[in-house]
Design a protein around this motif. Structure first.
Motif, PDB file in Angstrom:
ATOM      1  N   GLU A  75      35.669  44.956  35.610  1.00 31.91           N
ATOM      2  CA  GLU A  75      36.806  45.439  36.395  1.00 31.91           C
ATOM      3  C   GLU A  75      38.069  44.643  36.075  1.00 31.91           C
ATOM      4  O   GLU A  75      39.144  45.220  35.877  1.00 31.91           O
ATOM      5  CB  GLU A  75      36.505  45.359  37.891  1.00 31.91           C
ATOM      6  CG  GLU A  75      37.649  45.906  38.716  1.00 31.91           C
ATOM      7  CD  GLU A  75      37.417  45.831  40.206  1.00 31.91           C
ATOM      8  OE1 GLU A  75      38.050  46.615  40.927  1.00 31.91           O
ATOM      9  OE2 GLU A  75      36.622  44.974  40.663  1.00 31.91           O
ATOM     10  N   ALA A  76      37.945  43.336  35.988  1.00 33.04           N
ATOM     11  CA  ALA A  76      39.107  42.498  35.675  1.00 33.04           C
ATOM     12  C   ALA A  76      39.665  42.840  34.296  1.00 33.04           C
ATOM     13  O   ALA A  76      40.887  42.935  34.122  1.00 33.04           O
ATOM     14  CB  ALA A  76      38.720  41.019  35.740  1.00 33.04           C
ATOM     15  N   HIS A  77      38.786  43.049  33.326  1.00 33.17           N
ATOM     16  CA  HIS A  77      39.231  43.398  31.969  1.00 33.17           C
ATOM     17  C   HIS A  77      39.954  44.732  31.956  1.00 33.17           C
ATOM     18  O   HIS A  77      41.018  44.868  31.346  1.00 33.17           O
ATOM     19  CB  HIS A  77      38.043  43.429  31.008  1.00 33.17           C
ATOM     20  CG  HIS A  77      38.399  43.925  29.650  1.00 33.17           C
ATOM     21  ND1 HIS A  77      39.212  43.219  28.788  1.00 33.17           N
ATOM     22  CD2 HIS A  77      38.092  45.086  29.008  1.00 33.17           C
ATOM     23  CE1 HIS A  77      39.386  43.918  27.678  1.00 33.17           C
ATOM     24  NE2 HIS A  77      38.708  45.061  27.789  1.00 33.17           N
ATOM     25  N   TYR A  78      39.389  45.749  32.616  1.00 34.42           N
ATOM     26  CA  TYR A  78      40.008  47.074  32.636  1.00 34.42           C
ATOM     27  C   TYR A  78      41.381  47.019  33.306  1.00 34.42           C
ATOM     28  O   TYR A  78      42.330  47.638  32.843  1.00 34.42           O
ATOM     29  CB  TYR A  78      39.127  48.100  33.349  1.00 34.42           C
ATOM     30  CG  TYR A  78      37.740  48.240  32.757  1.00 34.42           C
ATOM     31  CD1 TYR A  78      37.484  47.974  31.412  1.00 34.42           C
ATOM     32  CD2 TYR A  78      36.668  48.627  33.543  1.00 34.42           C
ATOM     33  CE1 TYR A  78      36.223  48.102  30.881  1.00 34.42           C
ATOM     34  CE2 TYR A  78      35.396  48.756  33.015  1.00 34.42           C
ATOM     35  CZ  TYR A  78      35.177  48.488  31.691  1.00 34.42           C
ATOM     36  OH  TYR A  78      33.916  48.616  31.165  1.00 34.42           O
ATOM     37  N   ARG A  79      41.483  46.272  34.382  1.00 27.69           N
ATOM     38  CA  ARG A  79      42.771  46.175  35.086  1.00 27.69           C
ATOM     39  C   ARG A  79      43.803  45.414  34.236  1.00 27.69           C
ATOM     40  O   ARG A  79      44.969  45.795  34.177  1.00 27.69           O
ATOM     41  CB  ARG A  79      42.595  45.521  36.447  1.00 27.69           C
ATOM     42  CG  ARG A  79      41.801  46.406  37.408  1.00 27.69           C
ATOM     43  CD  ARG A  79      41.959  46.007  38.845  1.00 27.69           C
ATOM     44  NE  ARG A  79      41.117  46.806  39.709  1.00 27.69           N
ATOM     45  CZ  ARG A  79      41.391  48.039  40.125  1.00 27.69           C
ATOM     46  NH1 ARG A  79      42.493  48.620  39.726  1.00 27.69           N
ATOM     47  NH2 ARG A  79      40.570  48.690  40.921  1.00 27.69           N
ATOM     48  N   ARG A  80      43.365  44.345  33.564  1.00 23.80           N
ATOM     49  CA  ARG A  80      44.274  43.596  32.668  1.00 23.80           C
ATOM     50  C   ARG A  80      44.759  44.479  31.530  1.00 23.80           C
ATOM     51  O   ARG A  80      45.948  44.503  31.206  1.00 23.80           O
ATOM     52  CB  ARG A  80      43.547  42.381  32.074  1.00 23.80           C
ATOM     53  CG  ARG A  80      43.837  41.075  32.713  1.00 23.80           C
ATOM     54  CD  ARG A  80      43.308  39.889  31.912  1.00 23.80           C
ATOM     55  NE  ARG A  80      42.060  40.090  31.208  1.00 23.80           N
ATOM     56  CZ  ARG A  80      40.850  39.830  31.711  1.00 23.80           C
ATOM     57  NH1 ARG A  80      40.720  39.388  32.930  1.00 23.80           N
ATOM     58  NH2 ARG A  80      39.771  40.030  30.977  1.00 23.80           N
ATOM     59  N   LEU A  81      43.833  45.210  30.923  1.00 17.74           N
ATOM     60  CA  LEU A  81      44.173  46.095  29.818  1.00 17.74           C
ATOM     61  C   LEU A  81      45.140  47.183  30.275  1.00 17.74           C
ATOM     62  O   LEU A  81      46.144  47.448  29.608  1.00 17.74           O
ATOM     63  CB  LEU A  81      42.896  46.730  29.236  1.00 17.74           C
ATOM     64  CG  LEU A  81      43.073  47.701  28.071  1.00 17.74           C
ATOM     65  CD1 LEU A  81      43.731  46.998  26.887  1.00 17.74           C
ATOM     66  CD2 LEU A  81      41.734  48.296  27.669  1.00 17.74           C
TER      67      LEU A  81
END
Length: 133
Positions: A75-81
């Motif tokens: 989730e953190a990666h998708y939101r950062r991306l």
């Protein structure tokens, strides 16, 4: 679950349903990202439109607390991306430039997911102490 149907379900069942929906949407985002990054015909415009749609669906769901490190990291990666794609102009050249790094990050997340599914600790311990050393 519709609000009228919620009277027939316990709070625990409703929570489980919401959790499953949220996790399924996270998985769907990951699979779509893999597919879009692998597809050389994918354009920046199509990529961004699809990614925005997927993130909007995730945001529409009620936020849940994620226990798994894999789910939290995903989730953190998708939101950062998603945030980084909207901070500066996104074109086909930028998409091509980020394919390799994005794919390696998605592979890292996939390895994290799979690392726990192969053997549970109790089985590893049994193998070590079965007298065949």
């Amino acid at each position: 679950m519709s609000p009228s149907a919620s009277g027939r379900y316990t709070p625990k069942q409703i929570e489980k349903y919401r959790r499953q929906k949220y996790i399924a949407q996270l998985e769907k985002i990951g699979k779509n990202l893999f597919r879009m990054f692998r597809d050389e015909q994918s354009t920046a415009e199509k990529f961004l439109a699809r990614f925005d749609e997927l993130m909007t669906r995730l945001d529409a769901l009620e936020k849940i607390r994620l226990e798994s490190e894999y789910l939290r990291e995903s989730e953190a990666h998708y939101r950062r991306l998603h945030r980084s794609l909207h901070e500066s102009p996104f074109d086909d050249e930028r998409l091509d430039g980020m394919r390799d790094s994005a794919m390696s990050e998605l592979n890292r997340l996939q390895k994290m997911k799979n690392s726990s599914s192969y053997k549970k600790a109790k089985h590893r311990e049994r193998e070590r102490s079965d007298g065949w050393e």
